[in-house]
Each structure stands twice: as C-alpha cells, then as structure tokens.
Design a protein around this motif. Structure first.
Motif, PDB file in Angstrom:
ATOM      1  N   GLN A  84       0.827  -1.202   0.000  1.00  0.00           N
ATOM      2  CA  GLN A  84       0.000   0.000   0.000  1.00  0.00           C
ATOM      3  C   GLN A  84       0.864   1.257   0.000  1.00  0.00           C
ATOM      4  OE1 GLN A  84      -2.485  -0.510   3.448  1.00  0.00           O
ATOM      5  NE2 GLN A  84      -4.097  -1.541   2.298  1.00  0.00           N
ATOM      6  N   LEU A  85       1.922   1.257   0.785  1.00  0.00           N
ATOM      7  CA  LEU A  85       2.823   2.407   0.826  1.00  0.00           C
ATOM      8  C   LEU A  85       3.525   2.609  -0.516  1.00  0.00           C
ATOM      9  CD1 LEU A  85       4.364   1.979   4.387  1.00  0.00           C
ATOM     10  CD2 LEU A  85       2.794   3.771   3.615  1.00  0.00           C
ATOM     11  N   ARG A  86       3.915   1.541  -1.155  1.00  0.00           N
ATOM     12  CA  ARG A  86       4.538   1.650  -2.482  1.00  0.00           C
ATOM     13  C   ARG A  86       3.561   2.251  -3.488  1.00  0.00           C
ATOM     14  NH1 ARG A  86       7.587  -4.164  -2.379  1.00  0.00           N
ATOM     15  NH2 ARG A  86       9.454  -3.445  -1.310  1.00  0.00           N
ATOM     16  N   GLN A  87       2.312   1.801  -3.444  1.00  0.00           N
ATOM     17  CA  GLN A  87       1.311   2.341  -4.365  1.00  0.00           C
ATOM     18  C   GLN A  87       1.073   3.823  -4.089  1.00  0.00           C
ATOM     19  OE1 GLN A  87      -2.114  -0.203  -3.944  1.00  0.00           O
ATOM     20  NE2 GLN A  87      -1.185  -1.880  -5.093  1.00  0.00           N
ATOM     21  N   LEU A  88       1.014   4.198  -2.814  1.00  0.00           N
ATOM     22  CA  LEU A  88       0.827   5.593  -2.447  1.00  0.00           C
ATOM     23  C   LEU A  88       2.009   6.435  -2.920  1.00  0.00           C
ATOM     24  CD1 LEU A  88      -0.755   7.809  -1.009  1.00  0.00           C
ATOM     25  CD2 LEU A  88       0.407   7.132   1.113  1.00  0.00           C
ATOM     26  N   GLN A  90       3.998   5.789  -5.392  1.00  0.00           N
ATOM     27  CA  GLN A  90       3.930   5.866  -6.854  1.00  0.00           C
ATOM     28  C   GLN A  90       2.920   6.931  -7.282  1.00  0.00           C
ATOM     29  OE1 GLN A  90       2.649   2.257  -8.808  1.00  0.00           O
ATOM     30  NE2 GLN A  90       3.563   2.861 -10.736  1.00  0.00           N
ATOM     31  N   GLN A  91       1.775   6.980  -6.616  1.00  0.00           N
ATOM     32  CA  GLN A  91       0.766   7.991  -6.939  1.00  0.00           C
ATOM     33  C   GLN A  91       1.298   9.391  -6.658  1.00  0.00           C
ATOM     34  OE1 GLN A  91      -2.618   6.881  -4.591  1.00  0.00           O
ATOM     35  NE2 GLN A  91      -3.221   5.210  -5.965  1.00  0.00           N
ATOM     36  N   LEU A  92       1.968   9.559  -5.527  1.00  0.00           N
ATOM     37  CA  LEU A  92       2.527  10.857  -5.184  1.00  0.00           C
ATOM     38  C   LEU A  92       3.637  11.265  -6.141  1.00  0.00           C
ATOM     39  CD1 LEU A  92       2.617  10.583  -1.287  1.00  0.00           C
ATOM     40  CD2 LEU A  92       1.052  11.943  -2.682  1.00  0.00           C
ATOM     41  N   ASP A  93       4.457  10.309  -6.539  1.00  0.00           N
ATOM     42  CA  ASP A  93       5.525  10.606  -7.497  1.00  0.00           C
ATOM     43  C   ASP A  93       4.946  11.082  -8.828  1.00  0.00           C
ATOM     44  OD1 ASP A  93       7.464   9.935  -5.646  1.00  0.00           O
ATOM     45  OD2 ASP A  93       7.898   7.960  -6.523  1.00  0.00           O
ATOM     46  N   MET A  94       3.818  10.513  -9.217  1.00  0.00           N
ATOM     47  CA  MET A  94       3.207  10.903 -10.492  1.00  0.00           C
ATOM     48  C   MET A  94       2.586  12.294 -10.395  1.00  0.00           C
ATOM     49  SD  MET A  94       1.693   7.233 -11.917  1.00  0.00           S
ATOM     50  CE  MET A  94       0.056   7.771 -11.718  1.00  0.00           C
ATOM     51  N   GLN A  95       2.197  12.723  -9.192  1.00  0.00           N
ATOM     52  CA  GLN A  95       1.562  14.025  -9.006  1.00  0.00           C
ATOM     53  C   GLN A  95       2.579  15.136  -8.770  1.00  0.00           C
ATOM     54  OE1 GLN A  95      -1.122  13.520  -5.743  1.00  0.00           O
ATOM     55  NE2 GLN A  95      -2.502  12.184  -6.874  1.00  0.00           N
TER      56      GLN A  95
END
Length: 110
Positions: A84-88, A90-95
C-alpha cells in the motif's frame, strides 16, 4: 489486496483448497482460525482463487522461514502495508511536479 476478477473466478471447497495448496488440512484450518483467510462465500463455506493465492503465499513463508501460523499472519499484514505504501508513493511521485535546473547557467562567475 483487493479482489480482482482473475482471483474470484474459481470457487472451491475447503478440501479442494487444501489439495490445491499442498498443505495439511489442519494447517489451512489454522489460517482460517487466525483470520489469515476467510470464506469468500461464507454461507457455502467456499473459497475463491483469491484465498488460494494467500494460502500459497503463506505456505511459502512457512516453508522458507519456518514461520508459525500467527507469524505468517503478521508477515502477510506487514507485506500488505508495504505494498500500500509503495502504491501511495507511486501515486505521489506521479503528481509531484518535476523541476529541472540548468546547472551550467546557474553558476555565477567568480
């Protein structure tokens, strides 16, 4: 881990789950008792491919690390949190905006 269609298209009984994972029936029952897996179709006491993936992962942890059933539950929980932290992240890195700095032009003459 969210259920996805490829994990829920298989429906199996406890005996079929035990056979598919290659473990003892009592060991799988302990996973149920520790709430590591639960019936996906409780009224019929049936499982899906989702539970099979969890049981197989638990089996590898048991084999590779000689982990007890309670330890397996904790390990799987922590692995889920890491995912879950990795997915979060990744989402933050994309934003996050990308700021480029031209080092050559930012240098000031002495």
């Amino acid at each position: 881990m969210k259920h996805s269609p490829e994990f829920t298209d298989i429906i199996m009984s406890l005996d079929e789950l035990v056979s598919a994972c290659g473990q003892e029936r009592q060991w799988v029952i302990e996973l149920i008792e520790e709430n590591i897996i639960e019936y996906d179709v409780p009224e019929r006491q049936q499982f899906t491919g989702y539970q099979l993936t969890i049981v197989r992962r638990a089996s590898r942890l048991s084999r590779d690390f000689e982990a007890s059933v309670p330890a397996i539950g904790l390990i799987l929980e922590l692995l889920g949190e890491v995912e879950q932290l990795r997915q979060l992240k990744q989402q933050l890195d994309m934003q996050a905006p990308v700021i480029e700095v031209d080092i050559e032009h930012s240098k000031q003459p002495h």
